[in-house]
Design a protein around this motif. Structure first.
Motif, PDB file in Angstrom:
ATOM      1  N   MET A   1      53.606  11.844 -77.678  1.00 25.91           N
ATOM      2  CA  MET A   1      52.632  11.193 -76.811  1.00 25.91           C
ATOM      3  C   MET A   1      51.782  10.215 -77.606  1.00 25.91           C
ATOM      4  O   MET A   1      51.283  10.533 -78.679  1.00 25.91           O
ATOM      5  CB  MET A   1      51.732  12.250 -76.162  1.00 25.91           C
ATOM      6  N   LYS A   2      51.651   9.016 -77.061  1.00 29.94           N
ATOM      7  CA  LYS A   2      50.798   8.002 -77.657  1.00 29.94           C
ATOM      8  C   LYS A   2      49.493   7.927 -76.870  1.00 29.94           C
ATOM      9  O   LYS A   2      49.496   7.832 -75.653  1.00 29.94           O
ATOM     10  CB  LYS A   2      51.499   6.640 -77.660  1.00 29.94           C
ATOM     11  N   GLU A   3      48.409   7.948 -77.614  1.00 32.31           N
ATOM     12  CA  GLU A   3      47.104   7.945 -76.960  1.00 32.31           C
ATOM     13  C   GLU A   3      46.755   6.554 -76.454  1.00 32.31           C
ATOM     14  O   GLU A   3      47.047   5.548 -77.103  1.00 32.31           O
ATOM     15  CB  GLU A   3      46.043   8.433 -77.950  1.00 32.31           C
ATOM     16  N   LYS A   4      46.128   6.505 -75.289  1.00 30.39           N
ATOM     17  CA  LYS A   4      45.624   5.257 -74.739  1.00 30.39           C
ATOM     18  C   LYS A   4      44.261   5.518 -74.105  1.00 30.39           C
ATOM     19  O   LYS A   4      43.938   6.654 -73.726  1.00 30.39           O
ATOM     20  CB  LYS A   4      46.579   4.664 -73.705  1.00 30.39           C
ATOM     21  N   MET A   5      43.464   4.466 -74.021  1.00 31.12           N
ATOM     22  CA  MET A   5      42.139   4.604 -73.451  1.00 31.12           C
ATOM     23  C   MET A   5      42.219   4.630 -71.919  1.00 31.12           C
ATOM     24  O   MET A   5      42.919   3.810 -71.308  1.00 31.12           O
ATOM     25  CB  MET A   5      41.238   3.447 -73.905  1.00 31.12           C
ATOM     26  N   ALA A   6      41.492   5.548 -71.327  1.00 31.09           N
ATOM     27  CA  ALA A   6      41.508   5.677 -69.868  1.00 31.09           C
ATOM     28  C   ALA A   6      40.617   4.613 -69.226  1.00 31.09           C
ATOM     29  O   ALA A   6      39.624   4.171 -69.815  1.00 31.09           O
ATOM     30  CB  ALA A   6      41.031   7.070 -69.469  1.00 31.09           C
ATOM     31  N   LYS A   7      40.986   4.210 -68.009  1.00 33.04           N
ATOM     32  CA  LYS A   7      40.157   3.276 -67.250  1.00 33.04           C
ATOM     33  C   LYS A   7      38.976   4.041 -66.663  1.00 33.04           C
ATOM     34  O   LYS A   7      39.145   5.061 -66.004  1.00 33.04           O
ATOM     35  CB  LYS A   7      40.976   2.626 -66.133  1.00 33.04           C
ATOM     36  N   LYS A   8      37.786   3.522 -66.885  1.00 32.32           N
ATOM     37  CA  LYS A   8      36.563   4.207 -66.463  1.00 32.32           C
ATOM     38  C   LYS A   8      35.471   3.178 -66.225  1.00 32.32           C
ATOM     39  O   LYS A   8      35.593   2.015 -66.630  1.00 32.32           O
ATOM     40  CB  LYS A   8      36.118   5.182 -67.553  1.00 32.32           C
ATOM     41  N   PHE A   9      34.404   3.633 -65.543  1.00 31.27           N
ATOM     42  CA  PHE A   9      33.206   2.808 -65.433  1.00 31.27           C
ATOM     43  C   PHE A   9      32.004   3.736 -65.397  1.00 31.27           C
ATOM     44  O   PHE A   9      32.127   4.962 -65.237  1.00 31.27           O
ATOM     45  CB  PHE A   9      33.249   1.877 -64.215  1.00 31.27           C
ATOM     46  N   ASN A  10      30.858   3.158 -65.548  1.00 30.69           N
ATOM     47  CA  ASN A  10      29.632   3.929 -65.705  1.00 30.69           C
ATOM     48  C   ASN A  10      29.381   4.807 -64.488  1.00 30.69           C
ATOM     49  O   ASN A  10      29.360   4.340 -63.338  1.00 30.69           O
ATOM     50  CB  ASN A  10      28.452   2.979 -65.918  1.00 30.69           C
ATOM     51  N   PRO A  60      28.761  14.075 -77.261  1.00 21.77           N
ATOM     52  CA  PRO A  60      29.098  13.492 -78.575  1.00 21.77           C
ATOM     53  C   PRO A  60      30.117  14.354 -79.317  1.00 21.77           C
ATOM     54  O   PRO A  60      30.087  15.578 -79.247  1.00 21.77           O
ATOM     55  CB  PRO A  60      27.738  13.478 -79.303  1.00 21.77           C
ATOM     56  N   ASN A  61      31.025  13.701 -80.027  1.00 24.46           N
ATOM     57  CA  ASN A  61      32.114  14.372 -80.740  1.00 24.46           C
ATOM     58  C   ASN A  61      32.960  15.217 -79.797  1.00 24.46           C
ATOM     59  O   ASN A  61      33.359  16.337 -80.125  1.00 24.46           O
ATOM     60  CB  ASN A  61      31.576  15.230 -81.878  1.00 24.46           C
ATOM     61  N   GLN A  62      33.214  14.656 -78.616  1.00 23.89           N
ATOM     62  CA  GLN A  62      34.075  15.308 -77.639  1.00 23.89           C
ATOM     63  C   GLN A  62      34.932  14.247 -76.970  1.00 23.89           C
ATOM     64  O   GLN A  62      34.557  13.074 -76.909  1.00 23.89           O
ATOM     65  CB  GLN A  62      33.225  16.050 -76.594  1.00 23.89           C
ATOM     66  N   SER A  63      36.088  14.654 -76.499  1.00 21.74           N
ATOM     67  CA  SER A  63      36.976  13.734 -75.783  1.00 21.74           C
ATOM     68  C   SER A  63      37.454  14.400 -74.497  1.00 21.74           C
ATOM     69  O   SER A  63      37.400  15.627 -74.374  1.00 21.74           O
ATOM     70  CB  SER A  63      38.172  13.340 -76.660  1.00 21.74           C
ATOM     71  N   TYR A  72      49.860  11.165 -67.252  1.00 24.07           N
ATOM     72  CA  TYR A  72      48.809  10.931 -68.239  1.00 24.07           C
ATOM     73  C   TYR A  72      48.172   9.575 -67.980  1.00 24.07           C
ATOM     74  O   TYR A  72      48.847   8.542 -67.989  1.00 24.07           O
ATOM     75  CB  TYR A  72      49.397  10.991 -69.655  1.00 24.07           C
ATOM     76  N   MET A  73      46.842   9.581 -67.760  1.00 24.18           N
ATOM     77  CA  MET A  73      46.135   8.358 -67.424  1.00 24.18           C
ATOM     78  C   MET A  73      45.336   7.788 -68.599  1.00 24.18           C
ATOM     79  O   MET A  73      44.943   6.635 -68.557  1.00 24.18           O
ATOM     80  CB  MET A  73      45.177   8.618 -66.245  1.00 24.18           C
ATOM     81  N   GLY A  74      45.084   8.588 -69.614  1.00 21.26           N
ATOM     82  CA  GLY A  74      44.355   8.079 -70.766  1.00 21.26           C
ATOM     83  C   GLY A  74      43.350   9.093 -71.285  1.00 21.26           C
ATOM     84  O   GLY A  74      43.205  10.197 -70.762  1.00 21.26           O
ATOM     85  N   THR A  75      42.646   8.692 -72.327  1.00 19.38           N
ATOM     86  CA  THR A  75      41.673   9.556 -72.998  1.00 19.38           C
ATOM     87  C   THR A  75      40.348   8.828 -73.131  1.00 19.38           C
ATOM     88  O   THR A  75      40.313   7.626 -73.405  1.00 19.38           O
ATOM     89  CB  THR A  75      42.185   9.962 -74.394  1.00 19.38           C
ATOM     90  N   LYS A 124      39.837  19.479 -87.993  1.00 19.50           N
ATOM     91  CA  LYS A 124      39.309  18.882 -86.774  1.00 19.50           C
ATOM     92  C   LYS A 124      40.441  18.164 -86.049  1.00 19.50           C
ATOM     93  O   LYS A 124      41.445  17.773 -86.650  1.00 19.50           O
ATOM     94  CB  LYS A 124      38.172  17.913 -87.074  1.00 19.50           C
ATOM     95  N   VAL A 125      40.268  17.995 -84.759  1.00 18.44           N
ATOM     96  CA  VAL A 125      41.250  17.279 -83.938  1.00 18.44           C
ATOM     97  C   VAL A 125      40.978  15.787 -84.045  1.00 18.44           C
ATOM     98  O   VAL A 125      39.858  15.329 -83.812  1.00 18.44           O
ATOM     99  CB  VAL A 125      41.172  17.745 -82.473  1.00 18.44           C
ATOM    100  N   VAL A 126      41.996  15.018 -84.415  1.00 14.76           N
ATOM    101  CA  VAL A 126      41.864  13.565 -84.518  1.00 14.76           C
ATOM    102  C   VAL A 126      42.660  12.848 -83.433  1.00 14.76           C
ATOM    103  O   VAL A 126      42.432  11.666 -83.188  1.00 14.76           O
ATOM    104  CB  VAL A 126      42.311  13.074 -85.912  1.00 14.76           C
ATOM    105  N   ASN A 127      43.587  13.549 -82.797  1.00 16.83           N
ATOM    106  CA  ASN A 127      44.369  12.969 -81.711  1.00 16.83           C
ATOM    107  C   ASN A 127      44.403  13.973 -80.562  1.00 16.83           C
ATOM    108  O   ASN A 127      45.273  14.830 -80.502  1.00 16.83           O
ATOM    109  CB  ASN A 127      45.788  12.632 -82.180  1.00 16.83           C
ATOM    110  N   PRO A 128      43.430  13.907 -79.645  1.00 15.30           N
ATOM    111  CA  PRO A 128      43.382  14.894 -78.556  1.00 15.30           C
ATOM    112  C   PRO A 128      44.589  14.848 -77.634  1.00 15.30           C
ATOM    113  O   PRO A 128      44.935  15.856 -77.028  1.00 15.30           O
ATOM    114  CB  PRO A 128      42.090  14.530 -77.818  1.00 15.30           C
TER     115      PRO A 128
END
Length: 284
Positions: A1-10, A60-63, A72-75, A124-128
């Motif tokens: 699995m390759k990590e990608k950023m999820a689409k989000k907004f505030n 903070p320090n959480q994914s 899978y939609m992203g991280t 520590k986890v570096v790739n959730p």
């Protein structure tokens, strides 16, 4: 699995829109303006559903790993209040540093001696994404692989190296810890985990041979000490005879040199203090 950023907004924007739409809808219904009240009430209801099923808080320090009906939609790694696709599954993965203390394992060293050994692993986890999808449970994976690597490393070295050739578990703890960390990293990279440090916390002979190996260590220490004493005694005797000859204090033939060497060696090497006998000379 390759990590990608999820689409989000505030997420705060979604809450503000929800309040505005709800207010306009209530105003339209109370003012008897259906064309204004009904659309905004419907929109407010949709925003409520989106807020209840799509808003997530990232510490903070959480994914957060997001999946939508098995896809899978992203991280999300940025901390804050975020709104994502409604009805999605959001799994939180901590990125903080953790410790794992292994149980005390009973293994055989390279010489076949049973020993007890345990270690602490800092990671520590570096790739959730890998931690969630590539292994069933990354914490259980870390525990099992850590104990497996510890057994493998312990079986490659002796507990104690009496010949002082090569590494041993007791005398080379830093080198053993470094090798353990390297092997652990190779095993845990599949789960997206980074090993920061690995150290031995307990190392001892197993109870059934502990007394025997203690006697062996004591005997080895005694022999080593005796060797040092003899080497020092020989040097002292050699220096004494050479000094007497160079200063011309006394002339010694070979027989008297042998007697002096014997007396000096006995006095120096003996475990008890020597009792000197003073020769006052002869009456004749």
């Amino acid at each position: 699995m390759k990590e990608k950023m999820a689409k989000k907004f505030n997420g705060f924007v979604l809450i503000v829109l929800l309040v505005i739409c709800a207010g306009l809808g209530v105003y339209g219904m109370e003012a008897d303006i259906p064309a204004l009240g009904i659309p905004f009430m419907v929109l407010a209801a949709l925003l409520v559903i989106g807020a209840l099923t799509g808003i997530t808080v990232v510490q903070p320090n959480q994914s957060v790993v997001i999946t939508f009906f098995g896809r899978y939609m992203g991280t999300i790694r940025e901390s804050g209040l975020w709104a994502v696709i409604p009805f999605s599954h959001r799994q939180k993965v901590s990125l903080r540093v953790r410790n794992f203390n292994s149980a005390t394992l009973k293994v055989n060293d390279v010489d076949g001696n049973p020993i007890e050994i345990s270690a602490v692993v800092v990671f520590k986890v570096v790739n959730p994404t890998k931690a969630v999808f590539d292994v069933d449970s990354y914490m259980e994976f870390v525990e099992i692989q850590s104990e497996t690597a510890l057994r493998h490393v312990a079986s490659r070295y002796p507990y104690d190296n009496f010949e002082e050739v090569g590494f041993s578990l007791r005398a080379n703890s830093d080198e053993i810890a470094q090798e353990l960390a390297v092997e652990l990293q190779a095993r845990l990279s599949l789960s997206g985990v980074e090993v920061l440090e690995a150290r031995l916390t307990h190392l001892a002979y197993s109870t059934e041979i502990a007394s025997v190996m203690l006697q062996r260590q004591q005997a080895s220490a005694i022999l080593s000490a005796r060797q040092k004493i003899v080497e020092g005694a020989v040097g002292m005797v050699e220096m004494a005879i050479r000094q007497l000859s160079e200063d011309g204090i006394v002339e010694l033939d070979e027989e008297r040199k042998a007697a002096m060497v014997n007396n000096l060696m006995v006095a120096i090497v003996s475990e008890r203090g020597a009792s000197p006998v003073i020769n006052a000379g002869s009456l004749y």
